[in-house]
Each structure stands twice: as structure tokens, then as C-alpha cells.
Write a protein that holds these residues in place. Structure first.
Motif, short mmCIF file in Angstrom:
data_model
loop_
_atom_site.label_atom_id
_atom_site.label_comp_id
_atom_site.label_asym_id
_atom_site.label_seq_id
_atom_site.Cartn_x
_atom_site.Cartn_y
_atom_site.Cartn_z
N UNK A 102 5.59 0.06 -14.32
CA UNK A 102 6.56 1.08 -14.70
C UNK A 102 7.98 0.53 -14.83
N UNK A 103 8.12 -0.79 -14.75
CA UNK A 103 9.43 -1.43 -14.98
C UNK A 103 10.55 -0.83 -14.14
N UNK A 104 10.27 -0.62 -12.86
CA UNK A 104 11.30 -0.10 -11.97
C UNK A 104 12.45 -1.11 -11.87
N UNK A 105 13.67 -0.60 -11.86
CA UNK A 105 14.83 -1.47 -11.75
C UNK A 105 15.45 -1.46 -10.36
N UNK A 106 15.21 -0.37 -9.60
CA UNK A 106 15.81 -0.29 -8.26
C UNK A 106 14.86 0.47 -7.35
N UNK A 147 10.03 -12.42 -6.96
CA UNK A 147 9.99 -12.85 -8.36
C UNK A 147 10.31 -11.75 -9.37
N UNK A 148 10.29 -10.50 -8.91
CA UNK A 148 10.52 -9.39 -9.84
C UNK A 148 12.01 -9.18 -10.08
N UNK A 149 12.33 -8.69 -11.23
CA UNK A 149 13.72 -8.37 -11.57
C UNK A 149 14.02 -6.94 -11.13
N UNK A 150 13.99 -6.74 -9.81
CA UNK A 150 14.19 -5.40 -9.25
C UNK A 150 15.24 -5.49 -8.14
N UNK A 151 16.18 -4.57 -8.15
CA UNK A 151 17.16 -4.48 -7.07
C UNK A 151 16.50 -3.75 -5.89
N UNK A 152 16.64 -4.30 -4.70
CA UNK A 152 15.96 -3.75 -3.53
C UNK A 152 16.98 -3.35 -2.46
N UNK A 153 16.84 -2.13 -1.95
CA UNK A 153 17.59 -1.70 -0.77
C UNK A 153 16.59 -1.40 0.33
N UNK A 154 17.06 -1.50 1.57
CA UNK A 154 16.18 -1.31 2.72
C UNK A 154 16.79 -0.29 3.68
N UNK A 187 23.09 8.88 -4.61
CA UNK A 187 23.79 8.42 -5.82
C UNK A 187 23.45 6.97 -6.17
N UNK A 188 22.36 6.46 -5.60
CA UNK A 188 22.05 5.03 -5.77
C UNK A 188 21.03 4.74 -6.88
N UNK A 189 20.64 5.76 -7.63
CA UNK A 189 19.70 5.58 -8.75
C UNK A 189 18.39 4.91 -8.32
N UNK A 190 17.88 5.36 -7.19
CA UNK A 190 16.60 4.84 -6.69
C UNK A 190 15.48 5.35 -7.59
N UNK A 191 14.64 4.44 -8.09
CA UNK A 191 13.58 4.82 -9.02
C UNK A 191 12.20 4.87 -8.37
N UNK A 192 12.05 4.25 -7.22
CA UNK A 192 10.77 4.28 -6.51
C UNK A 192 11.01 3.94 -5.05
N UNK A 193 10.09 4.39 -4.21
CA UNK A 193 10.15 4.13 -2.78
C UNK A 193 8.92 3.36 -2.35
N UNK A 194 9.10 2.47 -1.39
CA UNK A 194 7.97 1.78 -0.76
C UNK A 194 8.05 2.07 0.74
N UNK A 195 7.04 2.74 1.28
CA UNK A 195 6.98 3.04 2.71
C UNK A 195 6.15 1.97 3.40
N UNK A 196 6.74 1.26 4.36
CA UNK A 196 6.04 0.22 5.10
C UNK A 196 6.07 0.62 6.57
N UNK A 197 4.96 1.14 7.07
CA UNK A 197 4.95 1.59 8.46
C UNK A 197 3.83 2.55 8.74
#
Length: 390
Positions: A32-36, A60-67, A89-99
Motif C-alpha cells: 500500500x506504499x505507506x509513507x508514514x 530498507x523501506x522508504x517509510x518514516x517511522x514514529x514510535x 496532525x502527523x499524517x499517520x497512514x498505518x499503525x503497527x501494534x507490537x505487544x
């Protein structure tokens, strides 16, 4: 002849299973070509090698990551709404839940808020959001959540005079993909295997005897009882047992799909009341309550309880259906002891002077009272609590 019951079965999460399966996370994100993206986790996972592993896969992905790594057990309205204010306001396009379950439920809540705004309290109930929640990918790190296979989240209401736990549901809340990687779970503390594994067993048993179940949910839940009944002791006694960990996490997810479609029962009604009032660990509360509630419930459906006994490898040869059912209840009680779970709620700080308020909260929770196999009275809940505390 009884009327045919109509049911609906939902299962929308793609499951990627087996040791090393988390490596396919990058492939799924590329589609889905997520950017952030925003990774949701807790301090324990953030300080472990698990999060490092996830970040290495994403590098390796061209994705901006916040934690966001500040999820607490039993996540609250205040915490969830606060995270939304931070990231809205951070334009988050997808979430990854680790836990575990708290992390995944928190992420589900945030996925609703990022798409719809407001407070998570606005969405308690069924399908109350208008816009599709932000896509969520789930990586469970315990063996007992089930949330990665379902379309609901549980949040503690901490901004009212009486703390309670409430649920929000939505057909779009199934995680897009869940990665069930037993290799990520090896080495986890045995006590965490015990508490989350017994939580999964609670889901499986309550789901199997739920009045809202079906042949499909029965198949998922009863087999999960069979798998957990064997694998939990193997995983608890040797947390480096990769096969046992894979079996446990897959069985847990199958119960998550089962409970999403067939519901749960009295254990969870009481457990959520205790969890809200005491901020107590959900899995441990469930594990303590489970034998007491089963002892109360078995008379409502002895045939199914006898099948649970057989799934737990109890020798029921020559026993009546009723005696086999009681033997199954006894086996569950033994499992709690064998995995080091306390036998009484008092061991985790639950006090007798709170029985009345806990009883009132649980009895009012129709979501869990209605599917319970035995019709529950307020007095019944009071007596179960009294026995389980002392």
C-alpha cells in the motif's frame, strides 16, 4: 424442535504464522506504499530485542517511522485520547501494534481516533465511527490476547466517578494482517506465559459454552482448548520451546476469532469489573476466576463441559456426562496451580469490602451476562466473588 439460530461469522485478518513470520511485515507494508507509520508498543517491548528486530525489518523501506512506547496495562480513555492529541496532525497512514492485548486494543482505539477525531468514549458500542479506521498491523508478543484476531477493543473509563471497562466494535477494526511468530515469544517470562496462556484458555472455554456460539466458533474454540491444554505447560516450563510458543499464539488467535463471533461470559464480566477498579492484570484475574465460574456454569451444559474435559486429556472413560463435566472443571483448577497462578483474588489485592460494587458492575454488563450458559443473578455473582476472594 428448537428454532434454528441465525449467526454471522466475521474474520477479516490475514494471518501470517510460524517462526520468523514477522520478516514478511515489510512485504505487506509495500503493498500500500505507506509513507508514514506509527509503532505502538510498551516500555518492556521497547527495551527488548523485539522492537529492534521490527525496526531492522523496516529499515530498507522508504517509510518514516514514529514510535509510541508508553502503553500501560488496561489502557484508559485519558491515555488514548492523549496519544491522539499527540499524533493527530502527523499524517499517520498505518499503525503497527507490537505487544499484548493492551497494546493492540490501544492501537485499535487510536486507529479510530486518527480517522474520526474526538474521544474514544464517543465510540463505545457497535460501529459508531463514520470514517474507516487507520489500517492496523498486529504483532502479538504474548500468548493470550486474541485481540489480533478480533474487531473489538477494551478501554478503561478513568474519567468518571466509577471506573469501568467498555468496548468499542467495528467491522473495520480487524487488523489488516497479524504476524503470529513464535520465535518472537521465546524467552518471555514463564509467569507471563502462565497468565496470558490461561487468559487464552478462558477465551476458548467461555467461547465454546457461549449461547451465541455456532458450529464454526465451537470448532475454533474446542480445538484451542485441546492445543492450550497441552502446550501451556510445555511453554511455561521451558519458554525457549519454539514449537510450544507457536502452538500457543496460534491457539490464542483462533479463540480471538471465536470470541469475536460468539462472545464470552461471566468470567469476563467479573474480570473487567475487577480490572477497572484495581488495575489488575487481566490474564491473572481471568485465571483465578475461571475455576469458580466453571463450577457454577457446568450444570447449564454438562455435555459441552464433558467435551472440554476430553479436550484437556481427562480420562472420562466410564464417567457419566455430569461427572465428566465436573472432572473438566477440576482439571482447569489443577492447571491454574501447575502454572503458578494464585487460587484467590485476595493474593492480588482484591478486598471483600469491594464485593458489592464489583457485583453491581458485573451484573450490569449485559455483553457478558447474556451469552453466559447459565442465567446469572446478582446473588450468584456476589457468591462467586466471595468464594474467589477468600
Amino acid at each position: 424442535m428448537s428454532a434454528i439460530k441465525n449467526t454471522e461469522f466475521l474474520a477479516r485478518t490475514k494471518l501470517v504464522t510460524g517462526s520468523g513470520s514477522v520478516k514478511f511485515l515489510a512485504d505487506e507494508l509495500k503493498k500500500d506504499n505507506y509513507r508514514k507509520i506509527l509503532i505502538i508498543t510498551d516500555k518492556g517491548i521497547a527495551g527488548s530485542g523485539i522492537l529492534d528486530n521490527i525496526q531492522a525489518i523496516l529499515k530498507p523501506l522508504d517509510i518514516e517511522i514514529e514510535i509510541y512506547d508508553d502503553v500501560k496495562p488496561n489502557p484508559s480513555v485519558t491515555a488514548t485520547d492523549g496519544a491522539y492529541e499527540t499524533y493527530k496532525d502527523n499524517q499517520i497512514e498505518a499503525l503497527i501494534a507490537v505487544g499484548g492485548g493492551s497494546v493492540i486494543d490501544f492501537a485499535k482505539a487510536l486507529s479510530v481516533l486518527l480517522a474520526n477525531g474526538g474521544s474514544i468514549a464517543d465510540y463505545f458500542g457497535f460501529d459508531l465511527y463514520e470514517d474507516t479506521p487507520t489500517p492496523l498491523f498486529a504483532i502479538p508478543t504474548t500468548v493470550g490476547t486474541g485481540s489480533e484476531g478480533g474487531h473489538a477493543g477494551v478501554i478503561t473509563v478513568d474519567n468518571e466517578a466509577l471506573k469501568t471497562k467498555k468496548l468499542f466494535f467495528g467491522e473495520d477494526l480487524f487488523p489488516k494482517v497479524a504476524f503470529l511468530d513464535g520465535d518472537l515469544l521465546t524467552g518471555m517470562p514463564g509467569a507471563l506465559v502462565a497468565s496470558t496462556g490461561m487468559d487464552a484458555l478462558t477465551h476458548a472455554i467461555e467461547g465454546y459454552v457461549s449461547k451465541n456460539g455456532s458450529v464454526i466458533t465451537d470448532a475454533l474454540n474446542l480445538h484451542a482448548v485441546r492445543v492450550i491444554g497441552t502446550a501451556i505447560l510445555e511453554a511455561y516450563s521451558n519458554t525457549d520451546n519454539e514449537e510450544a510458543m507457536n502452538n500457543m499464539v496460534q491457539a490464542s488467535t483462533s479463540t480471538g476469532i471465536g470470541m469475536a463471533n460468539g462472545g464470552l461470559g461471566l468470567v469476563h464480566g467479573i474480570s473487567h469489573a475487577i480490572g477497572a477498579q484495581y488495575d489488575a492484570p487481566h490474564g491473572i484475574v481471568n485465571a483465578i476466576l475461571l475455576p469458580y465460574v466453571l463450577e457454577y456454569n457446568w450444570v447449564a451444559n454438562p455435555h459441552k463441559f464433558a467435551q472440554i474435559a476430553e479436550a484437556l486429556r481427562v480420562n472420562t472413560w466410564g464417567l457419566s456426562i455430569e461427572d465428566a463435566a465436573k472432572a473438566g472443571v477440576q482439571r482447569v483448577r489443577e492447571l491454574t496451580r501447575e502454572t503458578g497462578i494464585p487460587e484467590k483474588l485476595s493474593a492480588i489485592g482484591v478486598q471483600e469490602d469491594k464485593i458489592d460494587i464489583l457485583t453491581d458492575i458485573a451484573f450490569a454488563d449485559e455483553l457478558y451476562m447474556a451469552p453466559n450458559p447459565r442465567k446469572v443473578t446478582r446473588e450468584d455473582i456476589y457468591n462467586i466473588l466471595k468464594e474467589a476472594i477468600n
